[in-house]
Design a protein around this motif. Structure first.
Motif, mmCIF file in Angstrom:
data_model
loop_
_atom_site.group_PDB
_atom_site.id
_atom_site.type_symbol
_atom_site.label_atom_id
_atom_site.label_comp_id
_atom_site.label_asym_id
_atom_site.label_seq_id
_atom_site.Cartn_x
_atom_site.Cartn_y
_atom_site.Cartn_z
ATOM 1 N N ALA A 71 10.182 -1.378 -5.918
ATOM 2 C CA ALA A 71 11.149 -1.606 -4.833
ATOM 3 C C ALA A 71 10.427 -1.939 -3.531
ATOM 4 N N VAL A 72 9.344 -1.202 -3.239
ATOM 5 C CA VAL A 72 8.574 -1.473 -2.022
ATOM 6 C C VAL A 72 7.971 -2.870 -2.075
ATOM 7 N N ASP A 73 7.444 -3.262 -3.225
ATOM 8 C CA ASP A 73 6.864 -4.603 -3.373
ATOM 9 C C ASP A 73 7.914 -5.684 -3.126
ATOM 10 N N LEU A 74 9.116 -5.481 -3.649
ATOM 11 C CA LEU A 74 10.185 -6.460 -3.461
ATOM 12 C C LEU A 74 10.582 -6.569 -1.988
ATOM 13 N N MET A 75 10.635 -5.419 -1.298
ATOM 14 C CA MET A 75 10.954 -5.442 0.126
ATOM 15 C C MET A 75 9.855 -6.137 0.920
ATOM 16 N N LEU A 76 8.608 -5.841 0.588
ATOM 17 C CA LEU A 76 7.490 -6.494 1.274
ATOM 18 C C LEU A 76 7.503 -8.002 1.028
ATOM 19 N N ASP A 77 7.921 -8.421 -0.156
ATOM 20 C CA ASP A 77 7.988 -9.847 -0.465
ATOM 21 C C ASP A 77 9.013 -10.568 0.410
ATOM 22 N N ILE A 78 10.108 -9.865 0.743
ATOM 23 C CA ILE A 78 11.103 -10.471 1.636
ATOM 24 C C ILE A 78 10.466 -10.756 2.993
ATOM 25 N N GLY A 79 9.661 -9.797 3.470
ATOM 26 C CA GLY A 79 8.820 -10.062 4.622
ATOM 27 C C GLY A 79 9.447 -9.916 5.996
ATOM 28 N N TYR A 80 10.518 -9.129 6.125
ATOM 29 C CA TYR A 80 11.086 -8.913 7.453
ATOM 30 C C TYR A 80 10.093 -8.171 8.342
ATOM 31 N N GLU A 81 10.089 -8.515 9.616
ATOM 32 C CA GLU A 81 9.255 -7.767 10.562
ATOM 33 C C GLU A 81 9.793 -6.342 10.730
ATOM 34 N N PHE A 82 11.130 -6.230 10.766
ATOM 35 C CA PHE A 82 11.794 -4.939 10.884
ATOM 36 C C PHE A 82 12.854 -4.828 9.795
ATOM 37 N N PRO A 83 13.037 -3.653 9.196
ATOM 38 C CA PRO A 83 12.245 -2.447 9.432
ATOM 39 C C PRO A 83 10.870 -2.532 8.771
ATOM 40 N N GLU A 84 9.872 -1.993 9.473
ATOM 41 C CA GLU A 84 8.553 -1.881 8.852
ATOM 42 C C GLU A 84 8.635 -0.846 7.739
ATOM 43 N N ILE A 85 8.046 -1.153 6.589
ATOM 44 C CA ILE A 85 8.060 -0.223 5.461
ATOM 45 C C ILE A 85 6.836 0.675 5.567
ATOM 46 N N THR A 86 7.068 1.980 5.556
ATOM 47 C CA THR A 86 5.983 2.952 5.663
ATOM 48 C C THR A 86 6.022 3.897 4.466
ATOM 49 N N GLY A 87 4.892 4.529 4.201
ATOM 50 C CA GLY A 87 4.790 5.423 3.058
ATOM 51 C C GLY A 87 4.974 6.880 3.428
ATOM 52 N N TRP A 88 4.849 7.721 2.422
ATOM 53 C CA TRP A 88 5.003 9.168 2.599
ATOM 54 C C TRP A 88 4.095 9.851 1.592
ATOM 55 N N ALA A 89 3.353 10.852 2.050
ATOM 56 C CA ALA A 89 2.384 11.517 1.169
ATOM 57 C C ALA A 89 2.313 13.001 1.502
ATOM 58 N N ARG A 90 1.901 13.775 0.508
ATOM 59 C CA ARG A 90 1.539 15.165 0.775
ATOM 60 C C ARG A 90 0.112 15.189 1.328
ATOM 61 N N ALA A 91 -0.303 16.354 1.776
ATOM 62 C CA ALA A 91 -1.637 16.455 2.396
ATOM 63 C C ALA A 91 -2.715 16.533 1.320
ATOM 64 N N SER A 92 -2.926 15.406 0.659
ATOM 65 C CA SER A 92 -3.978 15.341 -0.356
ATOM 66 C C SER A 92 -4.536 13.928 -0.391
ATOM 67 N N ARG A 93 -5.814 13.819 -0.702
ATOM 68 C CA ARG A 93 -6.436 12.502 -0.774
ATOM 69 C C ARG A 93 -5.827 11.669 -1.906
ATOM 70 N N ALA A 94 -5.447 12.321 -2.986
ATOM 71 C CA ALA A 94 -4.852 11.595 -4.112
ATOM 72 C C ALA A 94 -3.554 10.903 -3.693
ATOM 73 N N ASP A 95 -2.743 11.597 -2.902
ATOM 74 C CA ASP A 95 -1.503 10.978 -2.420
ATOM 75 C C ASP A 95 -1.796 9.824 -1.468
ATOM 76 N N ILE A 96 -2.791 9.995 -0.609
ATOM 77 C CA ILE A 96 -3.166 8.923 0.317
ATOM 78 C C ILE A 96 -3.632 7.699 -0.473
ATOM 79 N N ASP A 97 -4.340 7.929 -1.567
ATOM 80 C CA ASP A 97 -4.809 6.814 -2.399
ATOM 81 C C ASP A 97 -3.632 6.003 -2.949
ATOM 82 N N LYS A 98 -2.532 6.673 -3.274
ATOM 83 C CA LYS A 98 -1.362 5.947 -3.778
ATOM 84 C C LYS A 98 -0.797 5.019 -2.701
ATOM 85 N N ILE A 99 -0.838 5.457 -1.449
ATOM 86 C CA ILE A 99 -0.394 4.602 -0.347
ATOM 87 C C ILE A 99 -1.325 3.400 -0.236
ATOM 88 N N LEU A 100 -2.619 3.651 -0.320
ATOM 89 C CA LEU A 100 -3.610 2.587 -0.165
ATOM 90 C C LEU A 100 -3.532 1.549 -1.278
#
Length: 442
Positions: A71-100
């Motif tokens: 779903a995020v990929d499809l939204m990014l493909d549309i390419g609107y400037e707004f709303p900017e799509i942002t991620g959400w993670a728990r306080a762990s490096r593994a979760d941050i890696d999923k965002i990256l």
């Protein structure tokens, strides 16, 4: 002397700090956690389109599983400037890696539980020191990998803010001076009142972050368990926060979150400088949520309920017909709504007259005027009132039923007086004779 006779006459409010404020939507993230709600990729894309049309600045999304990432990929493909799509993670490096891993995400929220009950009984950590160390490590990891950050300080309205959370925020700001500090009122304990100190006082918390610590970006995220969600979000703005996190219709866990549509309406209609938001889509958005997700929007729900511009009582309906400003705080078209006049047990002659004229206009395709003393009008009013007096009716009179009354009392009477120059002016002002009345009723 000040005279307030129209919407344009009313003065608008000003935010005390004069600060620009923004909205981060969490309908796809937090809203999707509402029991019974399942958002498909198509649902998420349509929500994204509505948010774009309204002008919302950010959208928060999960990326933990394939359907979320798709779903995020499809939204990014549309390419609107707004709303900017942002991620959400728990306080762990593994979760941050999923965002990256998601190409195109430049910002992520990072969750940290800051209340003792969460630190000990939920996370099973040894104490505040371990919680702090865990969080700062994840935050530093995100910053080192080029991400902008939002610090989600969960359960802040049940935490020791002066003793633990505020010192933690100072360390967060050292790592990322532009970090958005999210004040999370996780179970709705927060209060919008200036005189209430921490842990409950949203104004006091925001003021301390802004004035004592020097936080640049402050966001509120309020749950609505006590019904203060939208009020606390607005209080956050009022005392220096520049962001609030909301969901459309307030959907989310338990009683949900601050309602986007209420905050949008308040900013757009009551506060100077928020013409950037387009509220016309919100009623369509609400109908979409009802149809596609099976949500039930209460008829009397502010902004998007079916009854928001519906008038039945004689006093209200007559007042609106003279000037909508009398009983409508904002025009229906502002939120994509439509005025609706209903005939019920509290309706007076004026609304019945208006509805009859409306029905005749549609039926005859000419402009008609029904006089207040027209006996046909009075007969229809009497029949309707008898239904309610005899408790034979517990609902409003539908347009189809009113058409039946109009056909019964008007089609067999002369409609137009050709001798009048006024186009379609109804003729019959005289009393109907008993014999005529019997014929009509037969």
């Amino acid at each position: 002397m000040k005279v307030y006779e129209s919407y344009e006459d009313l003065p608008k409010l000003k935010l005390p700090y004069g600060n620009d404020v923004y909205i981060s939507d969490s309908t796809i993230r937090d809203g999707s956690q509402m029991p019974g709600i399942v958002l498909s990729r198509e649902h998420k894309l349509q929500i994204y389109e509505y948010l774009h049309e309204i002008g919302i600045e950010k959208l928060e999304a999960f990326v933990f599983n394939k359907r979320d990432r798709d779903a995020v990929d499809l939204m990014l493909d549309i390419g609107y400037e707004f709303p900017e799509i942002t991620g959400w993670a728990r306080a762990s490096r593994a979760d941050i890696d999923k965002i990256l891993e998601v190409d195109g995400l430049k910002e992520t929220g990072i969750l940290m539980s800051v209340s003792d009950t969460h630190i000990f009984s939920k996370m099973k950590l040894s104490g505040r020191e371990e919680a702090e160390e865990k969080y700062l490590d994840a935050l530093q990891y995100a910053v080192d990998h080029g991400l902008r950050t939002r610090a989600h300080l969960e359960d802040m309205t049940r935490a020791d803010n002066y003793g633990f959370v505020f010192p933690l925020v100072e360390k967060i700001i050292e790592i990322d001076p532009d970090c958005i500090i999210r004040v999370c009122d996780t179970v709705g304990y927060g209060m919008p009142f200036v005189s209430v100190d921490e842990p409950y006082g949203i104004p006091k918390i925001v003021q301390h972050l802004k004035e004592e610590i020097g936080v640049k970006n402050i966001e509120t995220h309020i749950h609505d368990d006590y019904g203060f969600g939208s009020a606390s979000s607005i209080a956050g703005y009022w005392h220096g926060a520049n962001w609030t996190s909301v969901t459309f219709l307030g959907i989310g866990e338990r009683a949900g979150n601050s309602e986007m549509e209420k905050i949008l309406l308040f900013l757009r209609d009551r506060v100077e400088g928020f013409e950037k938001y387009n509220l016309e889509p919100v009623t369509r958005f609400a109908r979409f949520m009802e149809k596609e997700l099976g949500l039930r929007v209460p008829r009397n729900k502010a902004v998007v309920g079916n009854n928001i511009f519906a008038h039945e009582s004689g006093i209200h309906a007559a007042g609106v017909l003279k000037n909508p400003f009398n009983y409508e705080p904002y025009p229906p078209e502002l939120v994509g709504g439509k005025r609706l006049l209903l005939i019920g047990d509290s309706s007076g002659l004026e609304v019945i007259r208006y509805k009859i004229q409306e029905t005749l206009n549609d039926l005859l395709d000419i402009e008609t005027i029904v006089e207040k003393d027209d006996p046909r009008l009075l007969n229809i009013q009497n029949e309707i009132q008898n239904l309610y007096d005899n408790e034979e009716r517990v609902s409003c009179i539908s347009d189809e039923e009113l058409l039946g009354y109009v056909e019964k009392y008007f089609l067999y009477q002369p409609i137009c007086n050709p001798g009048r120059t006024g186009r379609g002016k109804l003729k019959n002002k005289a009393k109907i004779t008993d014999s005529e009345e019997k014929k009509v009723k037969e």
